[in-house]
Design an enzyme around this catalytic site. Structure first.
Site, PDB file in Angstrom:
ATOM      1  N   ARG A 167      42.373  45.248  52.915  1.00  0.00           N
ATOM      2  CA  ARG A 167      40.731  45.237  53.397  1.00  0.00           C
ATOM      3  C   ARG A 167      40.148  43.942  53.420  1.00  0.00           C
ATOM      4  NH1 ARG A 167      39.798  49.705  48.804  1.00  0.00           N
ATOM      5  NH2 ARG A 167      41.880  48.747  48.125  1.00  0.00           N
ATOM      6  N   TYR A 226      44.498  -1.691  58.842  1.00  0.00           N
ATOM      7  CA  TYR A 226      45.291  -0.679  59.508  1.00  0.00           C
ATOM      8  C   TYR A 226      45.854  -1.482  61.144  1.00  0.00           C
ATOM      9  CZ  TYR A 226      47.521   3.416  62.001  1.00  0.00           C
ATOM     10  OH  TYR A 226      48.342   4.551  62.624  1.00  0.00           O
ATOM     11  N   ALA A 270      49.572  42.636  40.650  1.00  0.00           N
ATOM     12  CA  ALA A 270      49.050  41.440  41.742  1.00  0.00           C
ATOM     13  C   ALA A 270      49.880  41.446  42.866  1.00  0.00           C
ATOM     14  CB  ALA A 270      49.158  40.153  41.086  1.00  0.00           C
ATOM     15  N   THR A 276      49.556  51.655  42.265  1.00  0.00           N
ATOM     16  CA  THR A 276      49.659  50.974  41.063  1.00  0.00           C
ATOM     17  C   THR A 276      50.599  51.641  40.247  1.00  0.00           C
ATOM     18  OG1 THR A 276      47.899  52.526  40.610  1.00  0.00           O
ATOM     19  CG2 THR A 276      47.297  50.331  41.214  1.00  0.00           C
ATOM     20  N   ARG A 314      34.256 -17.974  63.081  1.00  0.00           N
ATOM     21  CA  ARG A 314      33.485 -17.490  64.088  1.00  0.00           C
ATOM     22  C   ARG A 314      33.211 -18.605  65.079  1.00  0.00           C
ATOM     23  NH1 ARG A 314      28.367 -19.281  61.326  1.00  0.00           N
ATOM     24  NH2 ARG A 314      28.218 -18.131  59.516  1.00  0.00           N
ATOM     25  N   ALA A 364      29.123 -15.768  56.772  1.00  0.00           N
ATOM     26  CA  ALA A 364      28.807 -14.522  57.316  1.00  0.00           C
ATOM     27  C   ALA A 364      29.387 -14.478  58.747  1.00  0.00           C
ATOM     28  CB  ALA A 364      27.151 -14.300  57.461  1.00  0.00           C
ATOM     29  N   ASN A 385      36.507  54.097  36.621  1.00  0.00           N
ATOM     30  CA  ASN A 385      38.028  53.331  36.030  1.00  0.00           C
ATOM     31  C   ASN A 385      37.816  51.832  36.695  1.00  0.00           C
ATOM     32  OD1 ASN A 385      40.427  52.581  35.306  1.00  0.00           O
ATOM     33  ND2 ASN A 385      41.247  53.434  37.085  1.00  0.00           N
TER      34      ASN A 385
HETATM   35  C1  UD1 Z   1      42.123  50.684  41.617  1.00  0.00           C
HETATM   36  C2  UD1 Z   1      42.112  52.040  40.724  1.00  0.00           C
HETATM   37  C3  UD1 Z   1      40.826  52.828  40.467  1.00  0.00           C
HETATM   38  C4  UD1 Z   1      39.844  51.721  39.903  1.00  0.00           C
HETATM   39  C5  UD1 Z   1      39.749  50.390  40.750  1.00  0.00           C
HETATM   40  C6  UD1 Z   1      39.200  49.578  39.991  1.00  0.00           C
HETATM   41  C7  UD1 Z   1      44.550  53.190  41.105  1.00  0.00           C
HETATM   42  C8  UD1 Z   1      45.288  54.418  41.766  1.00  0.00           C
HETATM   43  N1  UD1 Z   1      43.199  53.105  41.482  1.00  0.00           N
HETATM   44  O1  UD1 Z   1      41.716  51.245  42.916  1.00  0.00           O
HETATM   45  O2  UD1 Z   1      40.881  53.785  39.764  1.00  0.00           O
HETATM   46  O3  UD1 Z   1      38.526  52.347  40.144  1.00  0.00           O
HETATM   47  O4  UD1 Z   1      41.243  49.979  40.764  1.00  0.00           O
HETATM   48  O5  UD1 Z   1      39.106  48.114  40.532  1.00  0.00           O
HETATM   49  O6  UD1 Z   1      45.010  52.523  40.225  1.00  0.00           O
HETATM   50  N2  UD1 Z   1      48.614  46.768  43.468  1.00  0.00           N
HETATM   51  C9  UD1 Z   1      50.036  46.597  43.254  1.00  0.00           C
HETATM   52  N3  UD1 Z   1      51.065  47.342  43.856  1.00  0.00           N
HETATM   53  C10 UD1 Z   1      50.682  48.416  44.503  1.00  0.00           C
HETATM   54  C11 UD1 Z   1      49.249  48.854  44.860  1.00  0.00           C
HETATM   55  C12 UD1 Z   1      48.150  47.849  44.285  1.00  0.00           C
HETATM   56  O7  UD1 Z   1      50.567  45.452  42.627  1.00  0.00           O
HETATM   57  O8  UD1 Z   1      51.678  49.338  44.977  1.00  0.00           O
HETATM   58  C13 UD1 Z   1      47.675  45.856  42.657  1.00  0.00           C
HETATM   59  C14 UD1 Z   1      46.795  45.277  43.572  1.00  0.00           C
HETATM   60  O9  UD1 Z   1      47.223  44.030  43.885  1.00  0.00           O
HETATM   61  C15 UD1 Z   1      45.552  45.152  42.910  1.00  0.00           C
HETATM   62  C16 UD1 Z   1      45.751  46.135  41.921  1.00  0.00           C
HETATM   63  O10 UD1 Z   1      46.968  46.727  41.924  1.00  0.00           O
HETATM   64  O11 UD1 Z   1      45.367  43.758  42.256  1.00  0.00           O
HETATM   65  C17 UD1 Z   1      44.655  47.263  42.219  1.00  0.00           C
HETATM   66  O12 UD1 Z   1      45.077  47.794  43.477  1.00  0.00           O
HETATM   67  P1  UD1 Z   1      44.027  48.272  44.741  1.00  0.00           P
HETATM   68  O13 UD1 Z   1      44.682  48.846  45.837  1.00  0.00           O
HETATM   69  O14 UD1 Z   1      43.046  47.323  44.774  1.00  0.00           O
HETATM   70  O15 UD1 Z   1      43.128  49.336  43.874  1.00  0.00           O
HETATM   71  P2  UD1 Z   1      41.877  50.309  44.062  1.00  0.00           P
HETATM   72  O16 UD1 Z   1      41.499  50.903  45.313  1.00  0.00           O
HETATM   73  O17 UD1 Z   1      40.689  48.995  44.032  1.00  0.00           O
HETATM   74 CA    CA Z   2      41.011  46.750  43.673  1.00  0.00          CA
END
Ligand code: UD1
Ligand code: CA
Length: 470
Positions: free
Chosen positions: A16, A387, A10, A79, A440, A423, A170
């Site tokens: 985006r 008030y 998170a 991630t 009144r 009234a 995935n």
């Molecule tokens: C990711 C997966 C993708 C999958 C998709 C499913 C990777 C590289 N890709 O892509 O294969 O199909 O989810 O929904 O894992 N986050 C961090 N730190 C970071 C980057 C992201 O905590 O440095 C968190 C984001 O807050 C988010 C989650 O990881 O909750 C996924 O990141 P996001 O950038 O949304 O990945 P996707 O492009 O959706």
């Molecule tokens: Ca995502």
């Protein structure tokens, strides 16, 4: 005994979404996406949950509180790098670790439990939760070898045209042998289109080092939906809404038009309650049995007892006791407490006021900062004048009193039990029990004065015109 853990990702900014609000805090049916995720994994009886925070970390922490531990990802390098931040907390542990993203609000606990079971039964080092997407654009693709075994995951931006055509995606959810996971994470590089450390690369690393990698394909792609922009947010909300409405209906609530009924996730509704079209129920609203919530009512964080009728009204942080009714077109504001069998009619506003059992406030009235007893009748067009321009003051009205139409109760004021307000009065002093207050100007009739006014001439012309027409 080996234990089960979870890591929730998170920390991302959610570029985006084009929003000042951090992505995982965007609400779906009244609850932030990350709370939906935590709510489901809490049902899995895990030993520890670690949430990776970064962007908006302070706010995410506030929202999740003690439900999870936190690890901070200072820079959002991908991630894989995100999961690595949990190493301090989980690195040494023996067991299975579930990884899930904070932006996939629709996953159900049952699906995640199935993934755990499959992973453990397969004795795999890594199991990917996959789904077949009608449109896989944006998701990582699952690349299988000729024998059908998982070889790797390729991110959208790194796909060849042939890989892009694969519709198995995935979901971003995995089960890993915990220690294998952290060992593999150290080998991930950022040699890819986005120059990020991809968690998904762990799969190929495990596979190549001879570890068992499997995939568990879930049936319902919709449940795996990831929210990266507002278009997906609206889709996820619509799917969640459908799920909530179906659950309510299966629990005995009648929704006249489920497509146009908007119920937040935490709302509770009793059996045999009927919800008409266009109703919006928000926050921790609780509604009893056998109520009628009329079309276009909007109720936020309120508690409604059994047998209550609400007609086209707006309620916020209010309470309505058994058998009471309101509307059409009335407004209960915070701390309005409506007693049993009370009738609140048309165009009435109540704020920070308690209204006792069987009292009637029928028409065009404002009740603010007041305590009304039982069996009172408040006439049409009354104002509780609370008030003075700087401070709010309180009015009390005792049981069985009668407030005549078009009266002003200028607070602070005490009107006793069995008191009568004539009234059209503007009451500025207390009224004792069994007294009648009248405040009144006395009526004066002036003979023939009608004819002095222009209306008299107009009336004369109209009367003549009527006669000539006959
Ligand atoms: C990711 C997966 C993708 C999958 C998709 C499913 C990777 C590289 N890709 O892509 O294969 O199909 O989810 O929904 O894992 N986050 C961090 N730190 C970071 C980057 C992201 O905590 O440095 C968190 C984001 O807050 C988010 C989650 O990881 O909750 C996924 O990141 P996001 O950038 O949304 O990945 P996707 O492009 O959706
Ligand atoms: Ca995502």
């Amino acid at each position: 005994m080996s234990a089960n853990y979870a890591v929730v990702l998170a920390a991302g900014q959610g570029t985006r979404m084009k929003s000042k609000l951090y992505k995982v805090l965007h609400p779906v049916c009244g609850k932030s996406m990350v709370e939906h995720v935590i709510g489901q994994i809490e049902q899995l009886n895990l030993t520890q949950i670690v949430t990776i925070i970064g962007y908006g970390g302070k706010q995410v922490k506030e929202v999740l509180g003690k439900r999870t531990e936190f690890a901070v990802q200072q820079e959002q390098l991908g991630t894989g790098h995100a999961v690595l931040q949990a190493e301090q907390i989980l690195g040494e542990k023996k067991g299975t670790t579930l990884i899930i993203c904070g932006d996939t609000p629709l996953f159900k606990a049952a699906t995640l439990a199935d993934l755990f079971a499959y992973h453990q039964q397969q004795k795999a080092a890594a199991t990917i939760l996959t789904a077949k997407a009608p449109d896989p654009t944006g998701y990582g693709r699952i690349i299988r070898d000729q024998a059908g075994n998982v070889a790797k995951i390729v991110e959208q931006k790194d796909t060849t045209p042939a890989e892009a055509a694969i519709n198995e995606i995935n979901t971003g959810v995995y089960c890993f042998d915990n220690q294998t996971l952290f060992q593999a994470l150290h080998q991930v590089t950022n040699d890819n289109a986005q120059h990020e450390y991809y968690l998904t690369d762990v799969i190929e690393i495990c596979q190549k080092s001879g570890q068992k990698v499997t995939a568990f394909t879930m049936k319902d792609f919709n449940e795996s939906m990831g929210v990266n922009d507002r278009v997906a947010l609206a889709k996820a909300t619509s799917l969640m809404r459908q799920r909530i409405n179906e659950t309510q209906m299966r629990n005995g609530v009648t929704l006249i038009d489920p497509q146009n009924t908007y119920i937040d996730s935490d709302v509770q509704i009793g059996a045999d309650t009927v919800i008409e079209p266009g109703v919006v129920l928000k926050g921790k609203t609780i509604i009893g049995e056998n109520c009628l919530i009329g079309a276009h009512s909007q109720i936020t964080a309120s508690t409604i007892a059994d047998n209550v009728t609400i007609t086209a009204s707006v309620l916020e942080n209010a309470e309505m006791a058994e058998g009471s009714n309101i509307g059409p077109y009335s407004h209960l504001r915070p701390q309005a407490k409506i007693g049993p069998r009370v009738h609140i009619g048309n165009f009435v506003e109540v704020k920070k006021a308690e209204i006792g059992a069987d009292t009637k406030v029928g028409h065009l009235t404002y009740v603010g900062d007041a305590t009304l007893g039982r069996h009172i009748n408040v006439g049409c067009g009354c104002v509780f004048v609370n008030y003075d321009g700087i401070n709010k003051h309180h009015t009390t009205v005792g049981d069985y009193s009668f407030i005549g139409s078009s009266s002003n109760m200028v607070a602070p004021l005490q009107i006793a039990d069995h008191a009568y307000v004539a009234a059209g009065s503007t009451i500025t002093g207390d009224v004792a029990a069994h007294d009648m207050a009248i405040a009144r100007g006395r009526q004066v009739n002036k003979a023939g004065y009608y004819d002095r006014y222009p209306v008299a001439k107009a009336a004369q012309q109209a009367e003549q015109a009527e006669k000539s027409f006959k």
